[in-house]
Design an enzyme around this catalytic site. Structure first.
Site, PDB file in Angstrom:
ATOM      1  CG  ASP A 286      43.378  40.275  85.445  1.00 34.90           C
ATOM      2  OD1 ASP A 286      42.647  40.757  84.755  1.00 34.90           O
ATOM      3  OD2 ASP A 286      44.768  40.609  85.555  1.00 34.90           O
TER       4      ASP A 286
ATOM      5  CG  HIS B 189      49.822  41.187  81.169  1.00 38.75           C
ATOM      6  ND1 HIS B 189      49.177  42.438  81.448  1.00 38.75           N
ATOM      7  CD2 HIS B 189      49.172  40.273  80.854  1.00 38.75           C
ATOM      8  CE1 HIS B 189      47.826  42.089  81.117  1.00 38.75           C
ATOM      9  NE2 HIS B 189      47.923  40.748  80.883  1.00 38.75           N
TER      10      HIS B 189
END
Length: 543
Positions: free
Chosen positions: A100, A314
């Site tokens: 990320d 998520h």
């Protein structure tokens, strides 16, 4: 055709939320070494690439997306040495690894912001966005103002999300240089690319005008879409492309408009992939899903951009939970996901058929109410399910005694067995990775049917969204390659679809593609893709 395609067009990605994947230290929190120790689980599943959500130093106000140091590992998750070992062992197993990158904001504890609030004349003051008066923009999570007053200077700083997540000022060239340095830091370590958090948010309206959508409380992050964001992404893509490892960037462009999202592919010089969010909103309904599929292929088709498909992540409820807890529907959705044209992304635990955990009020951690989807992965049937030591930071999903990795790998009719079989068949057949995509017409209204074909090799996916049996007719003879309930595989298809069942069929014998049925919107997309001409990245101007 296969030789010129980039690896990420053929890959199946697997998202890991490190806090909840596997704990190697017994402190109740997952970590990088826990991931490393379970890499063989991913090899057994058959995925090609892993996306690891943030593991950087952070006060954890937003699950690690409030970063206080972009170039290190939070002690909760390990060290840079642990990361390097994870990356090396992933590569040894043939797994790509992307991480990320969070360019829109830092933590308010980041040294840059700490210097920024120290004085209006500080070196980092203009690295963030300051105003004497706020406008009406609303922040995500809190739904309050996106501006917070700094008492010392009596100016307001901008934060599209929590006040602890001040937004960076990407108009400042020093910010660009520093954040490009972050990318180089991880690329030099050998990562294979980046998932870019809220990629559409980095550009801001330079007029800072009030927005009428914020009057109704809608957060600015949900619709922000500015030209500056495209300039930022072109710079990122140019940097990543200078590295020799065929790196890629996939963006979270969380604008619920496919027309807007497709612009973030640019002219082959922005994102390689953008996440496709409508499936995360779609109920178990054939009409809704058909509309989602049509829109994606019609909007992306003429441009040559490559789609992505995702059922869970998520930030959203797990798809089994959204489908009322039905395991049969979750299975059929997996068949759909892994046979559509595009790159599929799996979220950890969906290969085990997990539902969201039940989170009691005193167990809530996340400010956005997303804890249920982030619950720990059960590895063994016996408590504590592979999480020895302190109790996990969140409770387990329902029925961990049944839905755990060890048990499911021993059951050839489990969710894990279905996913691994689908991935195996997909990998072995280029038509399912890169082939043409067409509707199959003449189906009942609650059945979705599409054809994948390449060089005369032909496959058909049928998904019955009804709670009753449906009969379908196909010309030719078809063999059952995979069924969502694993029944009848290897047999000839008899035309019957059970309630909530999906099947992947393979034509017995080959035929010339010219005999396919009449053109539909998605077959026009196929023609547009072909006529565009395949570049090094497999499309006309789009990577």
């Amino acid at each position: 055709m296969d030789d010129v395609q980039p690896w990420w067009k053929k890959a199946v990605f697997y998202q890991i939320y490190p806090r909840s994947f596997a704990d190697s230290t017994g402190d109740g929190v997952g970590d990088l070494d826990g991931i490393r120790q379970h890499l063989d689980h991913l090899v057994d599943l058959g995925v090609d690439a892993v996306w690891v959500s943030p593991f950087y130093p952070s006060p954890m106000c937003d699950g690690g997306y409030d970063i206080s140091d972009y170039c290190d590992v939070d002690p909760t998750f390990g060290t840079l040495g642990h990361f390097d070992r994870l990356l090396a062992e992933a590569h040894d197993r043939g797994l790509r690894l992307i991480v990320d990158w969070v360019p829109n904001h830092t933590s308010d504890q980041h040294p840059w912001f700490q210097d920024s609030i120290s004085s209006t004349a500080s070196a980092h003051r203009d690295w963030y966005i300051w105003r004497d008066e706020p406008n009406n923009w609303r922040a995500a999570f809190t739904k309050g103002s996106a501006w917070t007053l700094d008492e010392r200077s009596q100016q307001y700083y901008l934060h599209f999300f929590l006040p602890q997540q001040p937004d960076l000022n990407w108009v400042n060239d020093e910010v660009v240089h520093a954040m490009h340095g972050v990318l180089r830091f991880w690329l030099d370590r050998g990562v294979d690319g980046f998932r870019i958090d809220v990629a559409h948010c980095v550009g801001k309206d330079p007029t800072f005008s009030d927005d009428p959508r914020c009057l109704a409380g809608e957060p600015i992050a949900s619709f922000n879409d500015q030209p500056r964001s495209h300039e930022v992404l072109r710079g990122v893509r140019s940097l990543v492309d200078t590295y020799p490892n065929d790196g890629m960037i996939v963006g979270e462009v969380n604008i619920r408009s496919t027309t807007a999202v497709v612009r973030y592919y640019g002219s082959g010089d922005e994102l390689n992939l953008t996440f496709n969010f409508p499936p995360l909103d779609a109920p178990w309904d054939a009409i809704v899903w058909q509309s989602v599929i049509n829109e994606v292929h019609e909007k992306l088709g003429g441009s040559g951009a490559w789609p992505t498909w995702v059922l869970s992540n998520h930030d959203n409820q797990r798809h089994r939970t959204r489908y009322g807890g039905s395991l049969e529907r979750a299975w059929s959705a997996a068949v759909l996901l892994l046979t559509l044209r595009g790159t599929p992304f799996l979220f950890q635990g969906e290969e085990l058929g997990l539902e969201d955990a039940v989170i009691e009020p005193d167990e809530v951690v996340d400010p956005g109410g997303r804890d249920g989807a982030r619950a720990p992965i059960p590895w063994t049937p016996q408590a504590p399910h592979g999480w020895d030591g302190d109790a996990p930071w969140l409770p387990f999903p329902p029925d961990p005694e049944r839905h755990n990795a060890e048990s499911e790998k021993q059951d050839d009719r489990s969710t894990f067995a279905l996913y691994s079989r689908l991935i195996e068949v997909r990998r072995a057949n280029a038509a399912l990775q890169l082939g043409d995509f067409d509707d199959v017409e003449g189906m009942p209204h609650d059945v979705i049917a599409f054809r994948r074909s390449l060089d005369g090799d032909e496959w058909v996916t049928l998904v019955n969204f009804a709670d009753a049996t449906r009969d379908v007719a196909l010309d030719g003879t078809w063999s059952v390659a995979v069924t969502s309930d694993r029944s009848g595989e290897g047999e000839r298809f008899d035309g019957h679809l059970l309630p909530d069942q999906a099947v992947l069929l393979h034509r017995v014998g080959r035929r010339d593609d010219s005999t396919c049925s009449a053109a539909t919107p998605r077959s026009r997309w196929r023609a547009a893709t072909r006529s565009s001409g395949c570049s090094r990245t497999g499309s006309a101007g789009f990577g």
